[in-house]
Design a protein around this motif. Structure first.
Motif, PDB file in Angstrom:
ATOM      1  N   SER A 390       0.825  -1.204   0.000  1.00 12.01           N
ATOM      2  CA  SER A 390       0.000   0.000   0.000  1.00 12.01           C
ATOM      3  C   SER A 390       0.862   1.259   0.000  1.00 12.01           C
ATOM      4  O   SER A 390       0.394   2.343   0.322  1.00 12.01           O
ATOM      5  N   GLY A 391       2.135   1.075  -0.317  1.00 10.24           N
ATOM      6  CA  GLY A 391       3.012   2.230  -0.474  1.00 10.24           C
ATOM      7  C   GLY A 391       3.630   2.709   0.827  1.00 10.24           C
ATOM      8  O   GLY A 391       4.315   3.724   0.858  1.00 10.24           O
ATOM      9  N   GLU A 392       3.412   1.977   1.915  1.00 16.83           N
ATOM     10  CA  GLU A 392       3.990   2.404   3.194  1.00 16.83           C
ATOM     11  C   GLU A 392       5.475   2.059   3.248  1.00 16.83           C
ATOM     12  O   GLU A 392       5.901   1.050   2.676  1.00 16.83           O
ATOM     13  N   VAL A 393       6.251   2.915   3.913  1.00 15.76           N
ATOM     14  CA  VAL A 393       7.682   2.659   4.054  1.00 15.76           C
ATOM     15  C   VAL A 393       7.899   2.016   5.417  1.00 15.76           C
ATOM     16  O   VAL A 393       7.592   2.610   6.442  1.00 15.76           O
ATOM     17  N   ARG A 394       8.386   0.794   5.416  1.00 21.48           N
ATOM     18  CA  ARG A 394       8.519   0.044   6.651  1.00 21.48           C
ATOM     19  C   ARG A 394       9.921   0.138   7.227  1.00 21.48           C
ATOM     20  O   ARG A 394      10.898   0.175   6.486  1.00 21.48           O
ATOM     21  N   GLY A 395       9.955   0.109   8.563  1.00 22.03           N
ATOM     22  CA  GLY A 395      11.244   0.162   9.259  1.00 22.03           C
ATOM     23  C   GLY A 395      12.065  -1.085   8.968  1.00 22.03           C
ATOM     24  O   GLY A 395      11.522  -2.146   8.665  1.00 22.03           O
ATOM     25  N   ILE A 396      13.375  -0.965   9.049  1.00 24.72           N
ATOM     26  CA  ILE A 396      14.235  -2.112   8.765  1.00 24.72           C
ATOM     27  C   ILE A 396      15.244  -2.301   9.893  1.00 24.72           C
ATOM     28  O   ILE A 396      15.381  -1.439  10.751  1.00 24.72           O
ATOM     29  N   SER A 397      15.947  -3.412   9.859  1.00 25.01           N
ATOM     30  CA  SER A 397      16.901  -3.707  10.929  1.00 25.01           C
ATOM     31  C   SER A 397      18.242  -3.017  10.677  1.00 25.01           C
ATOM     32  O   SER A 397      18.558  -2.662   9.539  1.00 25.01           O
ATOM     33  N   GLN A 398      19.001  -2.876  11.718  1.00 26.84           N
ATOM     34  CA  GLN A 398      20.367  -2.351  11.665  1.00 26.84           C
ATOM     35  C   GLN A 398      20.494  -1.003  10.953  1.00 26.84           C
ATOM     36  O   GLN A 398      21.446  -0.770  10.202  1.00 26.84           O
ATOM     37  N   ALA A 399      19.513  -0.118  11.215  1.00 25.27           N
ATOM     38  CA  ALA A 399      19.541   1.195  10.566  1.00 25.27           C
ATOM     39  C   ALA A 399      20.788   1.979  10.987  1.00 25.27           C
ATOM     40  O   ALA A 399      21.420   2.647  10.165  1.00 25.27           O
ATOM     41  N   GLU A 400      21.142   1.848  12.248  1.00 22.00           N
ATOM     42  CA  GLU A 400      22.282   2.596  12.781  1.00 22.00           C
ATOM     43  C   GLU A 400      23.588   2.245  12.053  1.00 22.00           C
ATOM     44  O   GLU A 400      24.361   3.108  11.676  1.00 22.00           O
ATOM     45  N   THR A 412      25.418  13.324   3.518  1.00 21.48           N
ATOM     46  CA  THR A 412      24.947  14.323   4.471  1.00 21.48           C
ATOM     47  C   THR A 412      23.445  14.268   4.721  1.00 21.48           C
ATOM     48  O   THR A 412      22.939  14.908   5.612  1.00 21.48           O
ATOM     49  N   LYS A 413      22.722  13.501   3.896  1.00 16.23           N
ATOM     50  CA  LYS A 413      21.274  13.472   4.070  1.00 16.23           C
ATOM     51  C   LYS A 413      20.746  12.058   3.830  1.00 16.23           C
ATOM     52  O   LYS A 413      21.100  11.421   2.837  1.00 16.23           O
ATOM     53  N   GLY A 414      19.928  11.578   4.781  1.00 10.80           N
ATOM     54  CA  GLY A 414      19.383  10.240   4.642  1.00 10.80           C
ATOM     55  C   GLY A 414      17.870  10.280   4.665  1.00 10.80           C
ATOM     56  O   GLY A 414      17.269  10.923   5.524  1.00 10.80           O
ATOM     57  N   ILE A 415      17.228   9.591   3.738  1.00 10.83           N
ATOM     58  CA  ILE A 415      15.770   9.500   3.736  1.00 10.83           C
ATOM     59  C   ILE A 415      15.427   8.071   4.112  1.00 10.83           C
ATOM     60  O   ILE A 415      15.741   7.126   3.389  1.00 10.83           O
ATOM     61  N   VAL A 416      14.843   7.923   5.301  1.00 10.12           N
ATOM     62  CA  VAL A 416      14.717   6.599   5.924  1.00 10.12           C
ATOM     63  C   VAL A 416      13.296   6.390   6.427  1.00 10.12           C
ATOM     64  O   VAL A 416      12.519   7.337   6.517  1.00 10.12           O
ATOM     65  N   PRO A 417      12.925   5.151   6.771  1.00 10.03           N
ATOM     66  CA  PRO A 417      11.590   4.897   7.312  1.00 10.03           C
ATOM     67  C   PRO A 417      11.378   5.675   8.617  1.00 10.03           C
ATOM     68  O   PRO A 417      12.294   5.758   9.426  1.00 10.03           O
ATOM     69  N   VAL A 418      10.182   6.210   8.795  1.00 10.89           N
ATOM     70  CA  VAL A 418       9.914   7.033   9.969  1.00 10.89           C
ATOM     71  C   VAL A 418      10.105   6.221  11.257  1.00 10.89           C
ATOM     72  O   VAL A 418      10.554   6.744  12.272  1.00 10.89           O
ATOM     73  N   GLU A 430      21.713  14.990   8.272  1.00 15.25           N
ATOM     74  CA  GLU A 430      20.283  15.294   8.295  1.00 15.25           C
ATOM     75  C   GLU A 430      19.523  13.998   7.994  1.00 15.25           C
ATOM     76  O   GLU A 430      19.733  13.384   6.949  1.00 15.25           O
ATOM     77  N   ILE A 431      18.639  13.593   8.935  1.00 17.72           N
ATOM     78  CA  ILE A 431      17.905  12.357   8.710  1.00 17.72           C
ATOM     79  C   ILE A 431      16.412  12.664   8.652  1.00 17.72           C
ATOM     80  O   ILE A 431      15.863  13.277   9.566  1.00 17.72           O
ATOM     81  N   ILE A 432      15.782  12.272   7.557  1.00 21.41           N
ATOM     82  CA  ILE A 432      14.373  12.580   7.382  1.00 21.41           C
ATOM     83  C   ILE A 432      13.587  11.267   7.349  1.00 21.41           C
ATOM     84  O   ILE A 432      13.888  10.378   6.556  1.00 21.41           O
ATOM     85  N   GLY A 433      12.600  11.169   8.218  1.00 14.44           N
ATOM     86  CA  GLY A 433      11.776   9.961   8.252  1.00 14.44           C
ATOM     87  C   GLY A 433      10.569  10.123   7.333  1.00 14.44           C
ATOM     88  O   GLY A 433       9.939  11.182   7.305  1.00 14.44           O
ATOM     89  N   VAL A 434      10.263   9.092   6.576  1.00 11.63           N
ATOM     90  CA  VAL A 434       9.086   9.161   5.701  1.00 11.63           C
ATOM     91  C   VAL A 434       8.156   7.984   5.990  1.00 11.63           C
ATOM     92  O   VAL A 434       8.601   6.900   6.352  1.00 11.63           O
ATOM     93  N   LYS A 435       6.836   8.247   5.823  1.00  8.67           N
ATOM     94  CA  LYS A 435       5.838   7.220   6.128  1.00  8.67           C
ATOM     95  C   LYS A 435       5.488   6.386   4.907  1.00  8.67           C
ATOM     96  O   LYS A 435       5.206   5.213   5.006  1.00  8.67           O
ATOM     97  N   ASN A 436       5.460   7.050   3.746  1.00  2.00           N
ATOM     98  CA  ASN A 436       5.027   6.338   2.541  1.00  2.00           C
ATOM     99  C   ASN A 436       5.753   6.862   1.309  1.00  2.00           C
ATOM    100  O   ASN A 436       6.504   7.833   1.396  1.00  2.00           O
TER     101      ASN A 436
END
Ligand code: TYD
Ligand code: MG
Length: 446
Positions: A390-400, A412-418, A430-436
């Protein structure tokens, strides 16, 4: 004397049948049945004694270095005594080369036996000269009969045995030809018994068939402790050695090499290498972070979206799963209204790497959207995250771990799951969380 029992066995999967079949009912292969002699059951002379788990002395886990760090890493930290390692790969990819280089290090343990069923000692010598290997501990044996090999191994008592390749070895006790399932299984098993009994590591080299299965196929994977598989294509000097199975370490661990004039060189910083030829500020290119085994890897994903000239548009996926690409294209189409139906779409992971992890979904989506919109993504931006239907961005393991690798390479900029954002504070970026996907695409192209 009883008539030897004959059965027919599929050379693809090992399925056995009392009569010949044109098509294998198990794996679907055509014309794959070959006559084999039924192997009588092995008789066990001694029954094993039961032991209480808490009373077992911990194994010392002795490991020996091959002198090649990347190979040690894929093996789980070095070679374990008495372990059986299968190295598979296409012909010409570098299996004999890496094993000879490993023998240079392993020869420090004592005598090592290199059984070459494919090449003459002169040919091996030529390669050794090219690799600048010269050791009086490396003993060559140009032999293809199993019985001969075992008797030599008993006689000289080597510390390591290498079989190059298992497809050329045959046992005199079986009527079938070298390379058949029966022969490969029998030879590998007998060699394994020898290795376990004497506590020596055994390396078995196996060629891969066109279908991609290690020939003498799946049968061997069950027998051995570790399966290493060489990836990479001929036109590209990079080689990836991947642990597909490992009883002594984590699977999916990879070692990265570069084939040079004087052999396989280790690549210390693969992320840097995979990004070294990246075109900056070009539509269709994006960087994502994948975890292979225990190591984060920054990789470039490229996509090309062009109008299709034919009724059925073409979809090509190199290094990523074809079905995954189709799924992500459908998500883009439905959620963002991108008219991708009449477009040819090509997706490629640069450097000949194969990635199965869903964490790179965001990278694929971003690359396709970037090419479609003819809009660039900043060169210092990266993205990762799994995408649902449904287009949702899901969290993943070992993000750090992934973020740290990106910081190291100057992103310098990361677009990652919220859902991953909370765990990612305190980085110089700069880390930006996105939902979908809607949000992701908006932020990527503002
Ligand atoms: P090889 O190890 O013989 O492959 P395999 O055993 O998997 O069939 O490697 C063969 C290829 O590697 C061949 O195309 C030549 C190339 N090569 C180099 O580029 N540099 C080297 O130092 C060596 C030994 C081989
Ligand atoms: Mg070879």
């Amino acid at each position: 004397m009883p008539r030897p029992k004959i059965l027919y066995q599929c050379q693809g999967c090992g399925y056995a049948s009392p009569k010949w079949l044109g098509k294998c009912p198990d794996c679907g292969g055509w014309n794959s049945f070959v006559e084999e002699e039924r192997v009588t059951k092995l008789k066990s002379q001694k029954t094993a004694q039961p032991v209480v788990l808490s009373e077992i002395a911990p194994s010392t886990g002795t490991r020996f270095s091959t002198g090649i760090r990347e190979l040690d890493r894929t093996l789980g930290g070095g070679v374990v005594m008495g372990s059986v390692v299968l190295i598979g790969g296409d012909p010409g990819i570098g299996k004999s080369t890496i094993i000879l280089q490993a023998l240079r290090g392993l020869a420090e343990l004592g005598k090592v036996l290199y059984v070459s069923g494919e090449e003459s000692p002169e040919q091996v010598k030529l390669r050794a000269e090219r690799l600048q290997i010269s050791s009086d501990k490396i003993i060559l044996l140009p032999e293809t009969s199993l019985e001969g090999i075992i008797s030599v191994a008993r006689e000289i008592d080597p510390q390591v045995i290498v079989i190059d390749s298992i497809q050329t070895i045959f046992s005199l006790e079986l009527p079938s030809a070298p390379g058949s399932v029966g022969q490969i299984r029998e030879c590998a098993t007998k060699l394994m018994f020898h290795a376990k009994k004497h506590g020596v590591p055994l390396f078995i080299i196996g060629h891969v068939t066109k279908e991609g299965a290690i020939a003498g196929p799946k049968v061997l994977e069950h027998i051995v402790d570790t399966v290493l598989y060489f990836e990479g294509d001929k036109g590209n000097p990079f080689r990836i050695l991947r642990a597909v199975k490992n009883r002594f370490g984590s699977t999916n661990e990879i070692g990265v090499f570069e084939m040079q004039e004087s052999g396989l060189m280790e690549v210390d910083n693969p992320s840097q290498l995979f990004l070294s030829e990246r075109p900056l500020n070009v539509p269709g290119s994006v960087v994502t972070v994948s975890i292979e085994g225990t190591r984060p890897l920054l990789v470039e994903i490229q996509a090309l979206v062009t109008a299709s000239n034919f009724g059925v548009p073409r979809r090509t996926a190199l290094g990523v799963d074809y079905n995954r690409i189709n799924l992500l294209i459908a998500v883009l189409d439905k959620r963002l209204g991108m008219q991708l139906g009449g477009m040819d779409i090509f997706v490629n992971v640069v450097g000949g790497l194969k990635i199965e992890e869903p964490a790179i979904d965001m990278g694929i989506i971003a690359a396709i959207a970037s090419s479609f919109k003819n809009n660039t993504i900043e060169a210092t931006t990266f993205t990762f995250g799994e995408i649902g239907l449904s287009g949702e961005v899901r969290g993943i393991s070992q993000a750090e771990t992934r973020i740290k690798e990106a910081v190291k390479l100057g992103f310098t900029k990361g677009i990652v799951p919220v859902n991953n954002v909370q765990t990612l504070e305190g980085h110089d970026m700069e880390i930006i969380g996105v939902k979908n996907v809607e949000e992701a695409v908006e932020i990527l192209f503002y």
